[in-house]
Design a protein around this motif. Structure first.
Motif, short mmCIF file in Angstrom:
data_model
loop_
_atom_site.label_atom_id
_atom_site.label_comp_id
_atom_site.label_asym_id
_atom_site.label_seq_id
_atom_site.Cartn_x
_atom_site.Cartn_y
_atom_site.Cartn_z
N SER A 177 -125.40 17.97 -91.35
CA SER A 177 -126.24 17.91 -90.35
C SER A 177 -125.99 16.94 -88.91
O SER A 177 -126.54 16.61 -88.16
N CYS A 178 -125.30 15.52 -89.59
CA CYS A 178 -124.95 14.59 -89.30
C CYS A 178 -124.02 15.85 -87.86
O CYS A 178 -124.29 15.34 -86.30
N PHE A 179 -122.70 16.96 -87.93
CA PHE A 179 -122.63 17.19 -87.64
C PHE A 179 -123.12 18.14 -86.46
O PHE A 179 -122.63 18.10 -84.94
N SER A 180 -123.51 18.69 -86.66
CA SER A 180 -124.26 20.08 -85.91
C SER A 180 -125.54 18.50 -85.02
O SER A 180 -125.49 19.47 -83.77
N MET B 265 -126.14 2.34 -98.17
CA MET B 265 -128.29 2.67 -98.06
C MET B 265 -128.40 4.03 -98.67
O MET B 265 -129.79 4.35 -98.89
N ILE B 266 -127.77 5.25 -99.09
CA ILE B 266 -128.20 6.13 -99.19
C ILE B 266 -128.70 6.01 -100.25
O ILE B 266 -129.47 6.74 -101.03
N SER B 267 -127.96 5.54 -101.81
CA SER B 267 -127.73 5.46 -102.60
C SER B 267 -129.46 4.29 -102.85
O SER B 267 -129.38 4.78 -104.19
N SER B 268 -129.96 3.79 -102.41
CA SER B 268 -130.78 3.15 -102.18
C SER B 268 -132.38 3.55 -101.51
O SER B 268 -132.70 2.88 -101.66
N GLY B 269 -132.33 4.81 -100.86
CA GLY B 269 -133.11 5.47 -100.51
C GLY B 269 -133.33 5.16 -99.02
O GLY B 269 -134.28 5.63 -99.11
N TYR B 270 -132.51 4.64 -98.33
CA TYR B 270 -132.68 4.54 -96.95
C TYR B 270 -131.29 4.84 -95.96
O TYR B 270 -131.03 4.64 -95.08
N GLY B 271 -131.55 6.46 -97.01
CA GLY B 271 -130.10 7.09 -95.63
C GLY B 271 -131.04 7.90 -94.41
O GLY B 271 -129.40 7.24 -93.75
N LYS B 272 -132.30 8.21 -94.66
CA LYS B 272 -132.76 7.58 -93.21
C LYS B 272 -132.36 7.79 -91.81
O LYS B 272 -132.51 7.95 -90.79
N GLU B 273 -132.56 6.05 -92.22
CA GLU B 273 -132.22 5.25 -91.09
C GLU B 273 -131.16 5.23 -90.98
O GLU B 273 -130.53 4.54 -89.78
N VAL C 166 -128.94 7.34 -90.99
CA VAL C 166 -128.41 8.94 -90.56
C VAL C 166 -128.78 8.68 -89.14
O VAL C 166 -127.97 9.33 -88.08
N ASN C 167 -130.11 7.90 -89.06
CA ASN C 167 -130.55 7.63 -87.39
C ASN C 167 -129.60 7.38 -86.79
O ASN C 167 -129.64 7.90 -85.52
#
Length: 408
Positions: free
Chosen positions: A259-262, A174-182, A184-185
């Protein structure tokens, strides 16, 4: 002569003309071949992705790609990667190509499916992710390579290894495809709910200073005991595990890992380490000395782990809070020692003893100091740098403190 154009009278070389024609033909053939391959990849990706289209009437809503045939899951991920390569190729060839629009729609279908898979794995296997201790989790998931049978002594280890790899595979895709935000949320929401629930079960609550200061000592003592029972698990299991989970799942991006851990742990960690500071700043009395020392010991012993787990700059506030609590607890102990000294002097003057008699307070003082001996290391740290400020006059107390300083 102005305007005169000189041209060569020598006709083009047949060999040069043939070479140019041959080069153009080779380039055209190569280009056609590349287009053919990309179109095949696009068609193959469509066939696989469409089988898992959430909006398709042909698929069962209860089916999950990553809980069934792992070969099917691998083919799906490969198809998405090939689809991404095809999109880049067609964009470079013709940015207005209809194939690009078609590929983008396929990518949206694929990402919608992977979002559902990612959510399902995190929610359905939350007990699995929480079951294995942090140290075992680290040893089982530190590498994305296959784990040998020797490293898998039980079914639980096999299961968590599979779950972790699936999460990482989806996240990478997902990250490599440009959908990392979705991606991670989803991760932040679900893992934060786990942390919140765990802290609630550990009875770690947020208090204000006024609440702590006004609290009856018997009630506060129970709160301190509960905190002491919870803090080691919170640091070495809960927060350590969340750090390792985010590190592994989002290996491809350090920024995302942090970001996730924080976001998942900072708020609850601050609540955890603020409690000792509030206790230290509250009312002081000799009956509170030993629990204050227990708090000091707990935070001091765990601080190396706290530094390691919360090493990111974005969570530096957690490290600062832990240090602040240690300092405030030390100050509270020193203040209570000074009060102890003052009370001994006051009682001695109030009730003088004549002859060779023993003062009534002697037994109390000796028993109290004997208990303090169990906190040799903590008291050594606390009083070593402050012998002059204490201004201890009692021979018994002075002897104990001097012994602690010498042991330091």
């Amino acid at each position: 002569m102005r305007g005169l154009i000189f041209t060569s009278s020598k006709p083009p070389s047949p060999s040069n003309s043939f070479a140019q024609t041959s080069s153009m033909s080779t380039h055209s053939h190569h280009q056609t071949f590349s287009v053919s391959i990309m179109e095949e990849d696009l068609l193959h990706a469509e066939q696989i992705i469409k089988r898992w289209d959430l909006d398709s009437p042909f698929y069962t809503k209860l089916d999950y790609l990553f809980t069934g045939d792992q070969q099917e899951a691998r083919q799906f991920i490969i198809s998405v990667n090939n689809l991404q390569s095809a999109m880049h190729f067609f964009i470079s060839e013709n940015a207005n190509s209809e194939k690009i629009i078609h590929a983008q729609k396929l990518m949206q279908v694929a990402m919608k499916r992977l979002q559902k898979e990612f959510y399902h794995i995190l929610s359905a296997h939350r007990d699995v992710l929480n079951y294995v201790s942090a140290s075992v989790l680290f040893s089982k998931t530190r590498s994305s390579d296959s784990v040998s049978d020797e490293d898998n002594p039980s079914h639980e280890y096999d299961q968590i290894t599979t779950v972790m790899k699936d999460l990482k595979t989806i996240a990478d895709c997902m990250i490599s495809s440009g959908y990392g935000k979705e991606c991670v949320n989803i991760y932040k929401i679900l893992r934060k709910s786990v942390v919140d629930e765990t802290m609630y079960n550990l009875r770690i609550e947020k208090y204000s200073f006024n609440q702590i200061n006004k609290m009856n000592w018997n009630v506060l003592e129970l709160k301190i005991k509960s905190w002491l029972n919870a803090v080691k698990f919170a640091v070495n299991s809960l927060f350590s595990r969340e750090r390792m989970l985010s590190d592994y799942v989002f290996t491809s991006s350090e920024k995302i890992r942090e970001s996730c851990f924080s976001e998942i742990c900072t708020e609850r960690a601050l609540v955890l380490f603020e409690f000792p500071e509030l206790v230290a700043k509250s009312k002081k009395s000799m009956e509170r000395m030993f629990k204050t020392l227990d708090l000091y010991s707990a935070v001091s012993d765990l601080f190396p782990d706290i530094e390691t787990i919360f090493e990111f700059e974005s969570v530096a506030v957690v490290r600062t809070q832990a240090v602040t609590s240690v300092v405030k607890l030390g100050n509270a102990v020193r203040a209570m020692l000074a009060d102890f000294e003052a009370s001994i002097q006051k009682e001695t003057l109030k009730t003088p003893v004549t002859g060779a008699g023993i003062h009534p307070i002697t037994r109390y003082v000796m028993n109290y100091l004997l208990v303090l001996i169990y906190y040799t290391d903590e008291l050594s740290d606390i009083v070593a740098d402050y012998p002059l400020q204490l201004q201890i006059q009692s021979p018994v107390t002075n002897l104990i403190v001097n012994q602690l300083i010498q042991r330091k």
